[in-house]
Scaffold this motif. Structure first.
Motif, PDB file in Angstrom:
ATOM      1  N   THR A 124     -25.785 -10.701 -46.825  1.00 18.07           N
ATOM      2  CA  THR A 124     -24.660 -10.562 -45.899  1.00 18.07           C
ATOM      3  C   THR A 124     -25.186 -10.394 -44.479  1.00 18.07           C
ATOM      4  O   THR A 124     -26.039  -9.537 -44.221  1.00 18.07           O
ATOM      5  N   THR A 125     -24.701 -11.216 -43.558  1.00 25.27           N
ATOM      6  CA  THR A 125     -25.083 -11.091 -42.150  1.00 25.27           C
ATOM      7  C   THR A 125     -24.297  -9.964 -41.490  1.00 25.27           C
ATOM      8  O   THR A 125     -23.299  -9.491 -42.045  1.00 25.27           O
ATOM      9  N   SER A 126     -24.706  -9.564 -40.295  1.00 23.26           N
ATOM     10  CA  SER A 126     -24.022  -8.475 -39.585  1.00 23.26           C
ATOM     11  C   SER A 126     -22.612  -8.838 -39.173  1.00 23.26           C
ATOM     12  O   SER A 126     -21.791  -7.970 -38.891  1.00 23.26           O
ATOM     13  N   CYS A 127     -22.296 -10.158 -39.140  1.00 25.82           N
ATOM     14  CA  CYS A 127     -20.935 -10.581 -38.803  1.00 25.82           C
ATOM     15  C   CYS A 127     -20.034 -10.614 -40.030  1.00 25.82           C
ATOM     16  O   CYS A 127     -18.864 -10.992 -39.938  1.00 25.82           O
ATOM     17  N   GLY A 128     -20.576 -10.250 -41.215  1.00 28.64           N
ATOM     18  CA  GLY A 128     -19.738 -10.085 -42.395  1.00 28.64           C
ATOM     19  C   GLY A 128     -19.649 -11.292 -43.298  1.00 28.64           C
ATOM     20  O   GLY A 128     -18.854 -11.283 -44.238  1.00 28.64           O
ATOM     21  N   HIS A 129     -20.470 -12.349 -43.075  1.00 29.77           N
ATOM     22  CA  HIS A 129     -20.384 -13.549 -43.913  1.00 29.77           C
ATOM     23  C   HIS A 129     -21.538 -13.569 -44.928  1.00 29.77           C
ATOM     24  O   HIS A 129     -22.635 -13.047 -44.662  1.00 29.77           O
ATOM     25  N   ASN A 130     -21.307 -14.172 -46.073  1.00 32.44           N
ATOM     26  CA  ASN A 130     -22.257 -14.172 -47.182  1.00 32.44           C
ATOM     27  C   ASN A 130     -22.817 -15.579 -47.422  1.00 32.44           C
ATOM     28  O   ASN A 130     -22.065 -16.575 -47.371  1.00 32.44           O
ATOM     29  N   PHE A 131     -24.132 -15.649 -47.726  1.00 30.15           N
ATOM     30  CA  PHE A 131     -24.791 -16.916 -48.028  1.00 30.15           C
ATOM     31  C   PHE A 131     -25.889 -16.657 -49.062  1.00 30.15           C
ATOM     32  O   PHE A 131     -26.313 -15.507 -49.268  1.00 30.15           O
ATOM     33  N   CYS A 132     -26.321 -17.734 -49.710  1.00 33.00           N
ATOM     34  CA  CYS A 132     -27.523 -17.609 -50.537  1.00 33.00           C
ATOM     35  C   CYS A 132     -28.698 -17.308 -49.594  1.00 33.00           C
ATOM     36  O   CYS A 132     -28.771 -17.855 -48.489  1.00 33.00           O
ATOM     37  N   LYS A 133     -29.597 -16.472 -50.043  1.00 30.98           N
ATOM     38  CA  LYS A 133     -30.723 -16.098 -49.178  1.00 30.98           C
ATOM     39  C   LYS A 133     -31.547 -17.325 -48.801  1.00 30.98           C
ATOM     40  O   LYS A 133     -31.927 -17.505 -47.633  1.00 30.98           O
ATOM     41  N   THR A 134     -31.808 -18.201 -49.776  1.00 27.76           N
ATOM     42  CA  THR A 134     -32.594 -19.411 -49.505  1.00 27.76           C
ATOM     43  C   THR A 134     -31.859 -20.333 -48.536  1.00 27.76           C
ATOM     44  O   THR A 134     -32.453 -20.891 -47.607  1.00 27.76           O
ATOM     45  N   CYS A 135     -30.534 -20.464 -48.737  1.00 29.85           N
ATOM     46  CA  CYS A 135     -29.755 -21.384 -47.894  1.00 29.85           C
ATOM     47  C   CYS A 135     -29.772 -20.956 -46.426  1.00 29.85           C
ATOM     48  O   CYS A 135     -30.019 -21.771 -45.528  1.00 29.85           O
ATOM     49  N   ILE A 136     -29.507 -19.681 -46.166  1.00 27.23           N
ATOM     50  CA  ILE A 136     -29.442 -19.217 -44.779  1.00 27.23           C
ATOM     51  C   ILE A 136     -30.833 -19.211 -44.142  1.00 27.23           C
ATOM     52  O   ILE A 136     -30.993 -19.489 -42.950  1.00 27.23           O
ATOM     53  N   THR A 137     -31.851 -18.913 -44.949  1.00 28.80           N
ATOM     54  CA  THR A 137     -33.228 -18.922 -44.419  1.00 28.80           C
ATOM     55  C   THR A 137     -33.618 -20.334 -43.996  1.00 28.80           C
ATOM     56  O   THR A 137     -34.152 -20.557 -42.899  1.00 28.80           O
ATOM     57  N   GLN A 138     -33.345 -21.323 -44.879  1.00 28.26           N
ATOM     58  CA  GLN A 138     -33.647 -22.716 -44.527  1.00 28.26           C
ATOM     59  C   GLN A 138     -32.824 -23.182 -43.328  1.00 28.26           C
ATOM     60  O   GLN A 138     -33.310 -23.929 -42.475  1.00 28.26           O
ATOM     61  N   HIS A 139     -31.580 -22.712 -43.254  1.00 26.42           N
ATOM     62  CA  HIS A 139     -30.729 -23.092 -42.123  1.00 26.42           C
ATOM     63  C   HIS A 139     -31.308 -22.592 -40.806  1.00 26.42           C
ATOM     64  O   HIS A 139     -31.338 -23.322 -39.815  1.00 26.42           O
ATOM     65  N   TRP A 140     -31.754 -21.343 -40.811  1.00 28.02           N
ATOM     66  CA  TRP A 140     -32.339 -20.775 -39.585  1.00 28.02           C
ATOM     67  C   TRP A 140     -33.699 -21.386 -39.262  1.00 28.02           C
ATOM     68  O   TRP A 140     -34.093 -21.514 -38.099  1.00 28.02           O
ATOM     69  N   ASN A 141     -34.471 -21.772 -40.319  1.00 28.44           N
ATOM     70  CA  ASN A 141     -35.780 -22.388 -40.094  1.00 28.44           C
ATOM     71  C   ASN A 141     -35.632 -23.747 -39.408  1.00 28.44           C
ATOM     72  O   ASN A 141     -36.516 -24.187 -38.674  1.00 28.44           O
ATOM     73  N   SER A 142     -34.507 -24.421 -39.673  1.00 29.89           N
ATOM     74  CA  SER A 142     -34.299 -25.769 -39.124  1.00 29.89           C
ATOM     75  C   SER A 142     -33.577 -25.752 -37.780  1.00 29.89           C
ATOM     76  O   SER A 142     -33.260 -26.800 -37.241  1.00 29.89           O
ATOM     77  N   ASN A 143     -33.271 -24.580 -37.243  1.00 28.87           N
ATOM     78  CA  ASN A 143     -32.570 -24.471 -35.961  1.00 28.87           C
ATOM     79  C   ASN A 143     -33.355 -23.574 -35.009  1.00 28.87           C
ATOM     80  O   ASN A 143     -34.072 -22.654 -35.441  1.00 28.87           O
ATOM     81  N   VAL A 144     -33.197 -23.827 -33.719  1.00 29.65           N
ATOM     82  CA  VAL A 144     -33.903 -23.031 -32.710  1.00 29.65           C
ATOM     83  C   VAL A 144     -33.344 -21.616 -32.660  1.00 29.65           C
ATOM     84  O   VAL A 144     -34.079 -20.644 -32.612  1.00 29.65           O
ATOM     85  N   GLN A 145     -32.000 -21.509 -32.668  1.00 34.18           N
ATOM     86  CA  GLN A 145     -31.351 -20.201 -32.627  1.00 34.18           C
ATOM     87  C   GLN A 145     -30.884 -19.788 -34.013  1.00 34.18           C
ATOM     88  O   GLN A 145     -30.589 -20.646 -34.861  1.00 34.18           O
ATOM     89  N   CYS A 146     -30.813 -18.494 -34.207  1.00 35.03           N
ATOM     90  CA  CYS A 146     -30.237 -17.963 -35.451  1.00 35.03           C
ATOM     91  C   CYS A 146     -28.739 -17.804 -35.236  1.00 35.03           C
ATOM     92  O   CYS A 146     -28.303 -16.899 -34.518  1.00 35.03           O
ATOM     93  N   VAL A 147     -27.985 -18.714 -35.822  1.00 39.89           N
ATOM     94  CA  VAL A 147     -26.529 -18.736 -35.628  1.00 39.89           C
ATOM     95  C   VAL A 147     -25.844 -18.671 -36.989  1.00 39.89           C
ATOM     96  O   VAL A 147     -26.295 -19.298 -37.954  1.00 39.89           O
TER      97      VAL A 147
END
Length: 544
Positions: free
Chosen positions: A27-50
Motif C-alpha cells: 500500500t502506498t502512502s496515498c492509499g492505493h494497493n498494487f502487487c509489490k513486483t508490479c509497482i517496483t517494475q513500474h517505478w524502475n521504468s520511470n524517472v519519477q515515482c508516481v
C-alpha cells in the motif's frame, strides 16, 4: 454467488497494473494497493515515482512493505476460487471454436489464459500454479489463443502486431525485403510499451471517472441544499400564512359578532316599537268600537254621558318621526378592514423577525470560556459556561493573553463562515458582549470598539448602546434578558438579537476581519450594590 458478485469481489483484490489478483500486495502512502513486483517494475521504468492511479509524485521512493491484511484476504480469495473449481462435479467441455486447456486429460475444458512462456493454454483449475507458484508468477499470461506454439515469434514488426500478419508479410515480400525495410523489436518489449500506454490511458480514464463522480456528488449536494432550503422556506411561509389566516379569522369572527350584536339591538328596538304600537292600536280599536256603538245608539242620554269619557281619552303618540336606525352598521366593515391591515402588518413584522432569528440560529456553535484569558477577579463555573465578578484577586500568573480589564474570551476561534451563540443577561444592570480578534489588546487602556478590534454591545446605567466611537444609543422599550450574537465572517457582519422578542437590536456592518475572531464577555463591576448575576452561555433553543 452471482456472476455480478463474483466480478465485484475479484475487482476488490485486483492489481490495477497487472489486472490480476494481488500477489504480495503493498500500500502506498496515498492509499492505493498494487502487487509489490508490479509497482517496483513500474517505478524502475520511470524517472519519477508516481502513483499509477492518482498521479501523486513521491520525492523519494517509498519503502514498500507487504500489507499482510490484504495479502491474507487475496490468498483466501484465490484459495476459495481454487476450492470451488476443485469441488465441481464436472466442468463443461469446450465448445466448437473455443480454446481448449492443454493440460486437461479426457474431457477438454475451455481455457481462460494462455502462457507465452510455457506456450500452453490453461483452464481455471490448471492455471492456479501460475497464480501461486513464485517461479511461474513472472510468466506472461494473455487471453487464450489456438496453436500457440505456431503463432509465437520472438521478433515482431513494430508496425504489425499480429503474428499471423507478420508471417504473411514474410511470405509475400520475402525475408530479405522484410529485414531491410522493417525494424524488429522483441514481442515482450513492444507489449510492455503498449501496456505503459494503456496504463497511462487507464489513469486518465480513472481521473475522468473521479472527476465525473465528484461533479455528480457536487450536483447532488447542490440539489440537496436547494431542496432543504426550499423546505425551510415552505415551512416558514406556512407558519406565517397560518398565523395570518388565524388573525384574519379572528377579526372576521369579531366583525361578524359585532354586526350580529348590532342586528340584535336593532331587532329589539323594532320589537319594542311594534309592541308599543300594538298596545296603542289595541286601545284605539276599543275606543273606535265604542264610538261606533254610540253613533248607532238612539239613547241620547247615554251618548252625552259617554262623550265626555271618550273625549278625554289619551291622545295617541305621534309616530311619524320614529325610525329604526340603520346607521348603526355604518363604518363597521371599514373599521374591521383597518384593524385587519394593522394586525397583519404587525404580525408580518413579528413573524419575519422570528424567521430571521431562526435563520441565524441554525449557525449555533458550542462556546465555552477560556480561564487563561479571564481577569483575575472573575470566577468561572466548572462547566466554563458562566462568569461573574468575585471579591478576591486570584494568585495566578499574569499571562499576555489575560485581560487586565474585567473580561474573558471564549475558547473557540473562527476564521471563516458564520457562527451564533446566546448569552443570558437576566438580572444584570451592566454588561458587555460581542467578539474580538485573537490579536486585540488585553492590557492597559483601550476601548472595546471596532477601532480597537472589538465589536460589542453594552448595557451601562440602564442604557443599551453599540460600543462604537462615538457609541450608538439604542432606545428600547425593554432590556433584553437573553442576547444572541451572530457573525458572518465573509460579509463583515456582527449582529445582536433580543432572543425572547425575536428582534434585531443592533448590527456592525462592513467590518474587515483580518484575524481569527473569539467571543468576548464582560460581566462588568458591581454598581450600587447590584449587578451580581452571572453571564450565562445558554444552549440555543430554536425559535418556533
Amino acid at each position: 454467488m452471482s456472476a455480478a458478485s463474483c466480478l465485484q469481489s475479484e475487482d476488490l483484490f485486483m492489481c490495477s497494473i497487472c489486472l490480476d489478483v494481488f500477489t504480495d500486495p503493498v500500500t502506498t502512502s496515498c492509499g492505493h494497493n498494487f502487487c509489490k513486483t508490479c509497482i517496483t517494475q513500474h517505478w524502475n521504468s520511470n524517472v519519477q515515482c508516481v502513483c499509477p492511479l492518482c498521479n501523486k509524485v513521491f520525492c523519494t521512493r517509498p519503502e514498500l512493505k507487504v500489507n499482510a491484511f490484504i495479502s491474507e484476504i487475496a490468498a483466501e480469495f484465490r484459495q476459495s476460487t481454487k476450492n470451488k473449481a476443485s469441488i465441481r462435479s464436472e466442468e463443461p467441455a469446450a465448445k466448437a471454436g473455443e480454446v481448449q486447456c492443454d493440460v486437461c486429460t479426457g474431457t477438454k475444458v475451455k481455457a481462460i489464459k494462455s502462457c507465452l512462456k510455457c506456450e500452453a493454454s490453461y483452464c481455471q483449475t490448471h492455471l492456479e500454479p501460475h497464480l501461486t507458484a513464485a517461479r511461474l508468477k513472472s510468466h506472461q499470461l494473455i487471453h487464450p489463443v489456438d496453436n500457440l506454439e505456431d503463432r509465437m515469434c520472438k521478433k515482431i514488426c513494430v508496425y504489425l502486431i499480429c503474428p499471423v500478419v507478420i508471417l504473411l508479410c514474410l511470405y509475400m515480400l520475402g525475408a530479405d525485403f522484410y529485414t531491410k525495410n522493417h525494424e524488429f523489436v522483441p514481442l515482450t518489449e513492444e507489449c510492455e510499451g503498449k501496456k505503459a500506454e494503456l496504463k497511462k490511458t487507464l489513469v486518465e480514464i480513472q481521473q475522468k471517472i473521479q472527476q465525473i463522480r465528484l461533479k455528480i456528488h457536487e450536483i447532488n449536494q447542490s440539489e440537496k441544499l436547494s431542496r432543504e432550503a426550499a423546505d425551510r422556506k415552505k415551512a416558514e411561509g406556512l407558519q406565517i400564512f397560518t398565523t395570518l389566516k388565524q388573525r384574519v379569522e379572528d377579526i372576521q369572527a369579531d366583525f361578524m359578532e359585532t354586526v350580529e350584536e348590532q342586528r340584535k339591538s336593532i331587532e329589539k328596538q323594532a320589537e319594542d316599537f311594534i309592541k308599543e304600537l300594538q298596545q296603542e292600536l289595541s286601545e284605539l280599536t276599543v275606543i273606535a268600537a265604542e264610538v261606533e256603538k254610540l253613533l248607532r245608539s238612539g239613547d241620547y242620554l247615554h251618548l252625552l254621558q259617554s262623550f265626555s269619557f271618550i273625549s278625554t281619552a289619551p291622545t295617541p303618540k305621534d309616530w311619524t318621526q320614529v325610525r329604526v336606525h340603520q346607521r348603526s352598521h355604518e363604518g363597521s366593515l371599514e373599521k374591521a378592514v383597518a384593524q385587519l391591515e394593522e394586525t397583519i402588518s404587525k404580525e408580518v413584522k413579528k413573524l419575519l423577525k422570528k424567521v430571521e432569528l431562526k435563520r441565524v440560529q441554525q449557525f449555533a456553535v458550542d462556546v465555552t470560556l477560556d480561564p487563561n484569558t479571564a481577569n483575575l477577579y472573575l470566577i468561572l463555573s466548572d462547566d466554563e459556561k458562566q462568569v461573574h465578578l468575585g471579591d478576591v484577586l486570584k494568585n495566578l500568573p499574569d499571562q499576555p493573553q489575560r485581560f487586565e480589564k474585567i473580561g474573558v474570551l471564549g475558547k473557540q476561534s473562527f476564521s471563516s463562515g458564520r457562527f451564533y451563540f446566546e448569552v443570558q443577561v437576566k438580572g444584570k444592570t451592566h454588561w458587555i458582549l460581542g467578539v474580538t480578534t485573537e490579536t486585540s489588546k488585553r492590557k492597559g487602556g483601550f476601548k472595546r470598539s471596532p477601532q480597537e478590534c472589538y465589536w460589542t454591545l453594552c448595557l451601562f446605567e440602564n442604557k443599551l448602546f453599540g460600543f462604537d466611537d462615538p457609541p450608538v444609543d439604542l432606545s428600547l422599550k425593554s432590556r433584553p434578558e437573553k442576547v444572541g450574537v451572530f457573525v458572518d465572517f465573509e460579509e463583515g457582519l456582527v449582529s445582536f438579537y433580543d432572543v425572547d422578542a425575536a428582534a434585531l437590536i443592533f448590527s456592525f456592518t462592513g467590518c474587515s476581519f483580518t484575524h481569527k475572531l473569539l467571543p468576548y464577555f464582560s460581566p462588568s463591576l458591581y454598581v450600587d450594590n447590584t449587578n451580581y448575576a452571572p453571564l450565562i452561555i445558554s444552549a440555543v433553543s430554536h425559535t418556533e
